[in-house]
Write an enzyme that holds these catalytic residues in place. Structure first.
Site, PDB file in Angstrom:
ATOM      1  N   SER A 168      -7.328  23.397 -91.430  1.00  0.00           N
ATOM      2  CA  SER A 168      -7.354  25.039 -91.213  1.00  0.00           C
ATOM      3  C   SER A 168      -8.309  25.428 -91.732  1.00  0.00           C
ATOM      4  O   SER A 168      -9.700  25.411 -91.172  1.00  0.00           O
ATOM      5  CB  SER A 168      -6.008  25.363 -91.470  1.00  0.00           C
ATOM      6  N   ASP A 338      -1.110  27.791 -80.836  1.00  0.00           N
ATOM      7  CA  ASP A 338      -1.841  28.604 -82.366  1.00  0.00           C
ATOM      8  C   ASP A 338      -1.533  29.395 -82.333  1.00  0.00           C
ATOM      9  O   ASP A 338      -2.102  30.296 -81.732  1.00  0.00           O
ATOM     10  CB  ASP A 338      -2.764  26.862 -82.556  1.00  0.00           C
ATOM     11  N   HIS A 371      -0.031  25.343 -85.410  1.00  0.00           N
ATOM     12  CA  HIS A 371      -0.879  24.677 -86.538  1.00  0.00           C
ATOM     13  C   HIS A 371      -0.535  23.736 -87.267  1.00  0.00           C
ATOM     14  O   HIS A 371      -1.134  22.811 -87.636  1.00  0.00           O
ATOM     15  CB  HIS A 371      -1.050  26.354 -86.858  1.00  0.00           C
TER      16      HIS A 371
END
Length: 395
Positions: A168, A338, A371
């Site tokens: 991330s 995501d 994610h």
């Protein structure tokens, strides 16, 4: 009334899930006892605690992990967490599944870092976390101060180049640094798990809604410099919001991060035990600027005079992704569901890398991954980590 609604929604976004108010206590206890002693060593791995001080005075905690069985290349690997997380990101899954232990089992010298402001890295040579000046930073400083200090420390300790693995926002730090020519001579490769870089096409409705309502700006104007998802106000707002008939609090992780395919309750229990972690309001404001503008640039003070004072120009400098060294080995993986790292934004990043050496760029797309799957899915070893290990062995 509008300001109250903004604060409610922003707390809702950043809380992600209904967080037990004791969750931060577990993380604080682990930090106080030492993550090595409280988390790693009981599972049979060798572990040592380290501290590194950045040039701007922040004291970061790190753990160095190895398998007790020995052997392997002992090549160093740095694991860099993302937003609202800390180094426990890499230990949420059990042995045999989490990346830190898999790397150690395969003979790597594993280093986990905890970013400034998280439970394990609250120290500073001059400021206390209660001081507003302590929180005067965004990911610009994480890229320019925290990451170089960490990489330099590991390089000095091991006398070797290291592999970088980020999740991330952690990837944004590496991309920004290497695009400006920093750290390149100390990295063997960079692995980007759902890389946050370009963010204009983010599909998370909760995140986009909060950004469109200028929540980070509201907090900043109110001089709330630290944003702690586990704070008392967040708890109260979440409790009230979750009682409303149109709010499904059991699904907030999905609403924020996308439809994760493979999170087991045990992984969520582990997440709630240690996460989420604080960040600075200025960091959230900086990320909001990126989403609105579709650029990767330094923090904009929205004042030409301040920008000139800081950068020597009226607008903030842009991080040019085309300047990433073309021979730096990259492993980039992203998911089709995501909500934060969208396919469109990844394609923009890949467009910037179109001249990268073909044998130095490996991309992976997992249609049903979102994610959180990249650090918490029950099948992430087979889907992501085994191919990653194969990539690292080449360098």
């Amino acid at each position: 009334m509008a300001r109250i609604l903004q604060l409610v929604l922003w707390f809702l976004v950043c809380g992600m899930v209904m967080v037990d108010a004791t969750s931060q206590n577990f993380s604080a206890a682990a930090a106080g006892n030492g993550i090595c002693r409280s988390v790693v060593e009981p599972l049979g791995y060798s572990c040592a605690e380290h501290k590194v001080t950045t040039k701007d005075g922040y004291i970061l905690s790190m753990q160095r992990i190895a398998s007790n069985s020995g052997g392997g290349s002992r090549k160093p690997v740095l694991l860099q967490h993302g937003l609202f997380m800390d180094g426990m990101t890499w230990l949420l899954l059990p042995p045999g599944q989490n990346l830190a232990f898999l790397l150690a089992d395969n003979g790597y010298d594993v280093w986990i870092v905890h970013g400034r402001g998280t439970t394990s890295s609250r120290g500073h040579v001059s400021y206390a976390p209660d001081d507003r000046a302590y929180w005067d930073w965004s990911w610009d400083e994480l890229a320019a101060q925290d990451l170089p200090a960490t990489v330099d420390y590991i390089h000095d300790q091991t006398k070797q180049k290291l592999h970088f693995v980020g999740h991330s926002q952690g990837n944004l730090l590496a991309l920004a640094a290497v695009s400006r020519g920093h750290l390149v001579n100390k990295l063997s490769s960079a692995t980007l798990l759902c890389p946050v870089a370009y963010m204009h096409h983010m599909s998370s409705l909760l995140m986009r809604g909060s950004i469109n309502l200028f929540f980070a700006e509201g907090f900043y104007w109110l001089k709330i410099k630290e944003f702690d998802p586990n704070g008392g106000p967040a708890q109260k707002f979440l409790e009230k919001m979750c009682k409303l008939p149109f709010v499904d609090c059991s699904n907030l992780m999905t609403a924020l991060t996308g439809k994760n395919c493979c999170l087991k309750p045990s992984a969520m229990d582990s997440f709630l035990k240690y996460e989420p972690q604080p960040t600075s309001t200025k960091n959230l404001l900086h990320l909001s600027q990126m989403v609105r503008r579709g650029t990767i640039a330094m923090y904009d003070y929205d004042n030409e005079g301040q920008n000139v004072k800081r950068y020597g120009q009226p607008s903030p400098p842009v991080y040019d992704m085309t300047r990433i060294p073309k021979d730096l080995p990259l492993f980039l993986t992203y998911g089709g569901t995501d909500g934060i790292t969208s396919d469109k934004d990844v394609q923009i990043l890949l467009g910037s890398l179109k001249d990268h050496m073909g044998d130095k760029l490996v991309t992976q797309f997992i249609d049903n991954y979102a994610h959180a799957d990249y650090v918490m899915a029950d099948n992430v070893r087979e889907k992501v980590y085994d191919p990653l290990l194969g990539f690292l062995k080449q360098y």
